[in-house]
Design an enzyme around this catalytic site. Structure first.
Site, PDB file in Angstrom:
ATOM      1  N   ASP A 188      45.199-105.554 -12.709  1.00 29.51           N
ATOM      2  CA  ASP A 188      45.633-106.898 -13.104  1.00 29.51           C
ATOM      3  C   ASP A 188      45.807-106.864 -14.615  1.00 29.51           C
ATOM      4  OD1 ASP A 188      45.766-109.531 -13.916  1.00 29.51           O
ATOM      5  OD2 ASP A 188      44.038-110.187 -12.736  1.00 29.51           O
ATOM      6  N   ILE A 189      47.011-107.111 -15.087  1.00 27.75           N
ATOM      7  CA  ILE A 189      47.315-106.955 -16.507  1.00 27.75           C
ATOM      8  C   ILE A 189      46.496-107.917 -17.391  1.00 27.75           C
ATOM      9  CG2 ILE A 189      49.275-108.573 -16.778  1.00 27.75           C
ATOM     10  CD1 ILE A 189      50.764-106.167 -18.137  1.00 27.75           C
TER      11      ILE A 189
ATOM     12  N   ASN B  86      60.204-116.356 -17.962  1.00 26.40           N
ATOM     13  CA  ASN B  86      61.577-116.848 -17.742  1.00 26.40           C
ATOM     14  C   ASN B  86      62.060-117.439 -19.060  1.00 26.40           C
ATOM     15  OD1 ASN B  86      61.040-119.843 -17.781  1.00 26.40           O
ATOM     16  ND2 ASN B  86      59.756-119.255 -16.052  1.00 26.40           N
TER      17      ASN B  86
ATOM     18  N   GLY C 185      53.817-115.577 -10.359  1.00 22.75           N
ATOM     19  CA  GLY C 185      53.651-114.146 -10.586  1.00 22.75           C
ATOM     20  C   GLY C 185      52.762-113.822 -11.769  1.00 22.75           C
ATOM     21  N   VAL C 186      53.159-112.781 -12.494  1.00 17.51           N
ATOM     22  CA  VAL C 186      52.349-112.325 -13.621  1.00 17.51           C
ATOM     23  C   VAL C 186      52.344-113.378 -14.740  1.00 17.51           C
ATOM     24  CG1 VAL C 186      54.191-110.970 -14.736  1.00 17.51           C
ATOM     25  CG2 VAL C 186      51.800-110.287 -15.018  1.00 17.51           C
ATOM     26  N   ASP C 187      53.423-114.119 -14.863  1.00 20.33           N
ATOM     27  CA  ASP C 187      53.520-115.195 -15.861  1.00 20.33           C
ATOM     28  C   ASP C 187      52.435-116.253 -15.616  1.00 20.33           C
ATOM     29  OD1 ASP C 187      54.548-116.781 -17.891  1.00 20.33           O
ATOM     30  OD2 ASP C 187      56.372-117.360 -16.827  1.00 20.33           O
TER      31      ASP C 187
ATOM     32  N   THR D 223      60.692-107.098 -10.985  1.00 22.56           N
ATOM     33  CA  THR D 223      60.609-106.550  -9.615  1.00 22.56           C
ATOM     34  C   THR D 223      59.876-107.464  -8.633  1.00 22.56           C
ATOM     35  OG1 THR D 223      58.544-105.292  -9.913  1.00 22.56           O
ATOM     36  CG2 THR D 223      60.620-104.195 -10.542  1.00 22.56           C
ATOM     37  N   GLY D 224      59.520-108.671  -9.086  1.00 20.21           N
ATOM     38  CA  GLY D 224      58.892-109.646  -8.194  1.00 20.21           C
ATOM     39  C   GLY D 224      59.925-110.690  -7.785  1.00 20.21           C
TER      40      GLY D 224
HETATM   41  N1  AR6 Z   1      49.132-108.134 -13.224  1.00 17.70           N
HETATM   42  C1  AR6 Z   1      50.098-107.190 -13.177  1.00 17.70           C
HETATM   43  N2  AR6 Z   1      51.222-107.314 -12.449  1.00 17.70           N
HETATM   44  C2  AR6 Z   1      51.383-108.452 -11.733  1.00 17.70           C
HETATM   45  C3  AR6 Z   1      50.427-109.501 -11.730  1.00 17.70           C
HETATM   46  C4  AR6 Z   1      49.255-109.302 -12.516  1.00 17.70           C
HETATM   47  N3  AR6 Z   1      48.281-110.217 -12.590  1.00 17.70           N
HETATM   48  N4  AR6 Z   1      50.879-110.486 -10.931  1.00 17.70           N
HETATM   49  C5  AR6 Z   1      52.072-110.083 -10.441  1.00 17.70           C
HETATM   50  N5  AR6 Z   1      52.366-108.863 -10.914  1.00 17.70           N
HETATM   51  P1  AR6 Z   1      56.998-111.455 -11.214  1.00 17.70           P
HETATM   52  P2  AR6 Z   1      59.733-111.265 -12.319  1.00 17.70           P
HETATM   53  C6  AR6 Z   1      53.568-108.022 -10.675  1.00 17.70           C
HETATM   54  O1  AR6 Z   1      57.485-112.191 -10.008  1.00 17.70           O
HETATM   55  O2  AR6 Z   1      60.201-110.576 -11.078  1.00 17.70           O
HETATM   56  C7  AR6 Z   1      57.791-116.020 -12.825  1.00 17.70           C
HETATM   57  O3  AR6 Z   1      57.753-117.214 -12.120  1.00 17.70           O
HETATM   58  C8  AR6 Z   1      54.364-108.255  -9.429  1.00 17.70           C
HETATM   59  O4  AR6 Z   1      53.768-107.595  -8.328  1.00 17.70           O
HETATM   60  O5  AR6 Z   1      55.758-111.909 -11.852  1.00 17.70           O
HETATM   61  O6  AR6 Z   1      60.113-110.685 -13.642  1.00 17.70           O
HETATM   62  C9  AR6 Z   1      58.419-116.177 -14.207  1.00 17.70           C
HETATM   63  O7  AR6 Z   1      58.136-117.440 -14.765  1.00 17.70           O
HETATM   64  C10 AR6 Z   1      55.725-107.639  -9.793  1.00 17.70           C
HETATM   65  O8  AR6 Z   1      55.733-106.243  -9.533  1.00 17.70           O
HETATM   66  O9  AR6 Z   1      58.132-111.432 -12.384  1.00 17.70           O
HETATM   67  C11 AR6 Z   1      59.881-116.040 -13.893  1.00 17.70           C
HETATM   68  O10 AR6 Z   1      60.440-117.256 -13.458  1.00 17.70           O
HETATM   69  C12 AR6 Z   1      55.797-107.847 -11.297  1.00 17.70           C
HETATM   70  O11 AR6 Z   1      54.500-108.279 -11.711  1.00 17.70           O
HETATM   71  C13 AR6 Z   1      59.907-115.033 -12.771  1.00 17.70           C
HETATM   72  O12 AR6 Z   1      58.637-115.111 -12.142  1.00 17.70           O
HETATM   73  C14 AR6 Z   1      56.829-108.866 -11.729  1.00 17.70           C
HETATM   74  O13 AR6 Z   1      56.861-109.924 -10.786  1.00 17.70           O
HETATM   75  C15 AR6 Z   1      60.067-113.625 -13.297  1.00 17.70           C
HETATM   76  O14 AR6 Z   1      60.238-112.753 -12.215  1.00 17.70           O
END
Ligand code: AR6
Length: 168
Positions: free
Chosen positions: A9-10, A23, A31-33, A117-118
């Protein structure tokens, strides 16, 4: 410099900078955000609001609030639309601009999530080599870089396997 892959977990990492897959509004999301803003507290959002947004492919830096990291670099990955809308170039720009920002702030260790990639749907098998190649290109072009450690933080098994295979 060292390129490392880690499954974690980052938000838990004690590095100089963690990168957020944000975004363009910079006002938070899922997600990670969502995880970064939840764990880091309101100081991060307050600084994000002052930035007034960020175009796709670019990056901004803020406090890390309550996180163990020193800084958060917010970058905006491209939404995957089939691959003919500059998605690959924009994803590479995210990695390059984040490294430059870290460099300019004398940050020596940086951790990247698997940007786009999410929710944004970028195919993981295409994103992983772009991430690694862009980081390697950066160090080849900047032999004087002060950055010592780059972590690719994978949250899912598919990304972890892709990065592990490419880095080993
Ligand atoms: N630690 C590390 N990696 C993570 C964590 C974490 N705690 N949580 C999720 N991931 P995403 P995007 C991974 O969807 O595709 C948001 O709503 C996850 O498994 O977070 O760039 C923003 O506000 C995936 O591999 O980001 C934007 O609207 C990776 O992080 C949108 O999502 C990225 O997934 C951005 O989409």
């Amino acid at each position: 410099m060292n390129l490392k892959v880690q499954k974690s977990d980052i938000t838990q990492l004690q590095v100089d900078a963690i990168v957020n897959a944000a975004n363009s509004s910079l006002l938070g999301g899922g997600g990670v955000d969502g995880a970064i803003h939840r764990a880091g507290g309101p100081a991060i959002l307050a600084e994000c609001k002052e930035k007034g947004g960020c175009p796709t492919g670019e990056a901004v830096i803020t406090t890390a609030g309550n996180l163990p990291a020193k800084k958060v670099i917010h970058t905006v990955g491209p939404i995957w639309k089939g691959g003919h809308q500059n998605e690959k170039e924009l994803l590479a720009e995210c990695y390059k601009n984040s490294l430059e920002l870290a460099e300019n702030h004398q940050l020596k260790s940086i951790a990247f999530p698997n940007i786009s990639t999410g929710v944004y749907g970028f195919p993981k098998s295409l994103a992983a080599p772009i991430a690694i190649d862009t980081v390697n290109d950066y160090f080849n072009e900047n032999p004087q870089s002060i950055i010592e450690d780059v972590y690719f933080i994978c949250f899912d098994d598919e990304n972890y396997k892709l990065y592990s295979d490419l880095l080993n």
